[in-house]
Design a protein around this motif. Structure first.
Motif, PDB file in Angstrom:
ATOM      1  N   ILE A   1       0.836  -1.206   0.000  1.00 29.44           N
ATOM      2  CA  ILE A   1       0.000   0.000   0.000  1.00 29.44           C
ATOM      3  C   ILE A   1       0.870   1.255   0.000  1.00 29.44           C
ATOM      4  O   ILE A   1       0.590   2.214  -0.723  1.00 29.44           O
ATOM      5  CB  ILE A   1      -0.992  -0.017   1.179  1.00 29.44           C
ATOM      6  N   ARG A   2       1.940   1.259   0.797  1.00 28.40           N
ATOM      7  CA  ARG A   2       2.857   2.413   0.788  1.00 28.40           C
ATOM      8  C   ARG A   2       3.424   2.637  -0.612  1.00 28.40           C
ATOM      9  O   ARG A   2       3.518   3.764  -1.081  1.00 28.40           O
ATOM     10  CB  ARG A   2       3.989   2.219   1.798  1.00 28.40           C
ATOM     11  N   PHE A   3       3.790   1.550  -1.271  1.00 28.86           N
ATOM     12  CA  PHE A   3       4.314   1.654  -2.637  1.00 28.86           C
ATOM     13  C   PHE A   3       3.268   2.288  -3.560  1.00 28.86           C
ATOM     14  O   PHE A   3       3.558   3.223  -4.299  1.00 28.86           O
ATOM     15  CB  PHE A   3       4.719   0.271  -3.164  1.00 28.86           C
ATOM     16  N   ALA A   4       2.026   1.777  -3.524  1.00 29.10           N
ATOM     17  CA  ALA A   4       0.975   2.290  -4.399  1.00 29.10           C
ATOM     18  C   ALA A   4       0.652   3.750  -4.089  1.00 29.10           C
ATOM     19  O   ALA A   4       0.388   4.542  -4.992  1.00 29.10           O
ATOM     20  CB  ALA A   4      -0.276   1.427  -4.273  1.00 29.10           C
ATOM     21  N   CYS A   5       0.705   4.119  -2.817  1.00 25.92           N
ATOM     22  CA  CYS A   5       0.376   5.485  -2.412  1.00 25.92           C
ATOM     23  C   CYS A   5       1.410   6.504  -2.882  1.00 25.92           C
ATOM     24  O   CYS A   5       1.117   7.699  -2.947  1.00 25.92           O
ATOM     25  CB  CYS A   5       0.178   5.572  -0.899  1.00 25.92           C
ATOM     26  N   ARG A   6       2.592   6.054  -3.227  1.00 21.85           N
ATOM     27  CA  ARG A   6       3.568   6.987  -3.798  1.00 21.85           C
ATOM     28  C   ARG A   6       3.081   7.511  -5.150  1.00 21.85           C
ATOM     29  O   ARG A   6       3.381   8.628  -5.532  1.00 21.85           O
ATOM     30  CB  ARG A   6       4.940   6.319  -3.937  1.00 21.85           C
ATOM     31  N   GLN A   7       2.307   6.694  -5.868  1.00 27.91           N
ATOM     32  CA  GLN A   7       1.748   7.101  -7.150  1.00 27.91           C
ATOM     33  C   GLN A   7       0.297   7.587  -7.025  1.00 27.91           C
ATOM     34  O   GLN A   7      -0.145   8.412  -7.812  1.00 27.91           O
ATOM     35  CB  GLN A   7       1.798   5.929  -8.143  1.00 27.91           C
ATOM     36  N   LEU A   8      -0.411   7.037  -6.048  1.00 26.49           N
ATOM     37  CA  LEU A   8      -1.822   7.366  -5.836  1.00 26.49           C
ATOM     38  C   LEU A   8      -2.024   7.782  -4.381  1.00 26.49           C
ATOM     39  O   LEU A   8      -2.553   7.031  -3.570  1.00 26.49           O
ATOM     40  CB  LEU A   8      -2.700   6.143  -6.135  1.00 26.49           C
ATOM     41  N   PRO A   9      -1.602   8.995  -4.011  1.00 28.24           N
ATOM     42  CA  PRO A   9      -1.627   9.395  -2.596  1.00 28.24           C
ATOM     43  C   PRO A   9      -3.010   9.325  -1.950  1.00 28.24           C
ATOM     44  O   PRO A   9      -3.132   9.065  -0.758  1.00 28.24           O
ATOM     45  CB  PRO A   9      -1.118  10.831  -2.612  1.00 28.24           C
ATOM     46  N   GLU A  10      -4.062   9.505  -2.728  1.00 29.89           N
ATOM     47  CA  GLU A  10      -5.418   9.488  -2.177  1.00 29.89           C
ATOM     48  C   GLU A  10      -5.907   8.068  -1.871  1.00 29.89           C
ATOM     49  O   GLU A  10      -6.944   7.884  -1.235  1.00 29.89           O
ATOM     50  CB  GLU A  10      -6.397  10.176  -3.135  1.00 29.89           C
ATOM     51  N   LEU A  11      -5.150   7.071  -2.275  1.00 29.30           N
ATOM     52  CA  LEU A  11      -5.554   5.682  -2.083  1.00 29.30           C
ATOM     53  C   LEU A  11      -5.693   5.305  -0.613  1.00 29.30           C
ATOM     54  O   LEU A  11      -6.664   4.658  -0.216  1.00 29.30           O
ATOM     55  CB  LEU A  11      -4.552   4.735  -2.766  1.00 29.30           C
ATOM     56  N   GLU A  12      -4.757   5.709   0.210  1.00 31.18           N
ATOM     57  CA  GLU A  12      -4.718   5.259   1.601  1.00 31.18           C
ATOM     58  C   GLU A  12      -6.024   5.505   2.352  1.00 31.18           C
ATOM     59  O   GLU A  12      -6.495   4.652   3.102  1.00 31.18           O
ATOM     60  CB  GLU A  12      -3.552   5.896   2.341  1.00 31.18           C
ATOM     61  N   ASP A  13      -6.630   6.651   2.136  1.00 33.06           N
ATOM     62  CA  ASP A  13      -7.870   6.981   2.836  1.00 33.06           C
ATOM     63  C   ASP A  13      -9.112   6.399   2.154  1.00 33.06           C
ATOM     64  O   ASP A  13     -10.217   6.537   2.661  1.00 33.06           O
ATOM     65  CB  ASP A  13      -8.025   8.495   2.951  1.00 33.06           C
ATOM     66  N   ALA A  14      -8.921   5.738   1.013  1.00 29.21           N
ATOM     67  CA  ALA A  14     -10.065   5.222   0.262  1.00 29.21           C
ATOM     68  C   ALA A  14     -10.211   3.701   0.367  1.00 29.21           C
ATOM     69  O   ALA A  14     -11.097   3.131  -0.251  1.00 29.21           O
ATOM     70  CB  ALA A  14      -9.927   5.623  -1.209  1.00 29.21           C
ATOM     71  N   ILE A  15      -9.384   3.057   1.152  1.00 37.76           N
ATOM     72  CA  ILE A  15      -9.410   1.597   1.242  1.00 37.76           C
ATOM     73  C   ILE A  15     -10.499   1.140   2.212  1.00 37.76           C
ATOM     74  O   ILE A  15     -10.519   1.554   3.373  1.00 37.76           O
ATOM     75  CB  ILE A  15      -8.039   1.057   1.691  1.00 37.76           C
TER      76      ILE A  15
END
Length: 157
Positions: A59-73
């Protein structure tokens, strides 16, 4: 992590958000902690913690490209080579089929033809492994059924 993959489909509902995202990273069975059992759900706390840590890393890896991802899981599901080995009986828990040996390729190639008339095979373990193997062997199998010239014509349209 090395060679990670972040994959998602456009929303089917016409919205702007993906319904699911796949995060893939290489993981060898040998890298897993010792488990109390081979059965899913009974592998012990150390294994479960390992999976949680690996999910967080992905998830940390993906959030480097998609920062809004973390709060949307909403939810996460994970699998390891033990998961694949249990449910698919793939040697070593390979997610993409039987590992091919580039030094001896003929030892792991299975023909689409069988000794049984009109029984043809296709899939990730026949010729090449993984998604490419499935695509290519389905093409080979279709060529056996329709003829190579017909397939060439269709591809060249």
């Amino acid at each position: 992590m090395t060679s990670e993959l972040v994959h998602f489909y456009p929303p089917e509902n016409g919205g702007v958000y993906a319904q699911a995202i796949d995060l893939l990273t290489p993981l060898r069975k040998e890298d897993l902690p010792q488990c109390q059992s081979d059965m899913p759900g009974h592998r012990g706390a150390e294994y479960e913690q390992f999976k949680q840590d690996k999910v967080a890393e992905c998830i940390r890896f993906a959030c480097r490209q998609l920062p809004e991802l973390e709060d949307a899981i909403d939810a996460c599901w994970s699998s390891t080579p033990l998961t694949y080995e249990h449910y698919t009986a793939t040697p070593g828990g390979s997610a993409f089929g039987i590992t091919k040996d580039w030094q001896s390729p003929m030892t792991t190639i299975i023909s689409a033809s069988t000794p049984i008339e009109n029984l043809l095979l296709t899939g990730q373990n026949l010729n090449l492994h993984g998604v490419l193997g499935t695509s290519m062997t389905s093409l080979f199998t279709t060529a056996k059924m329709l003829g190579k010239e017909k397939i060439k014509q269709e591809i060249n349209l």
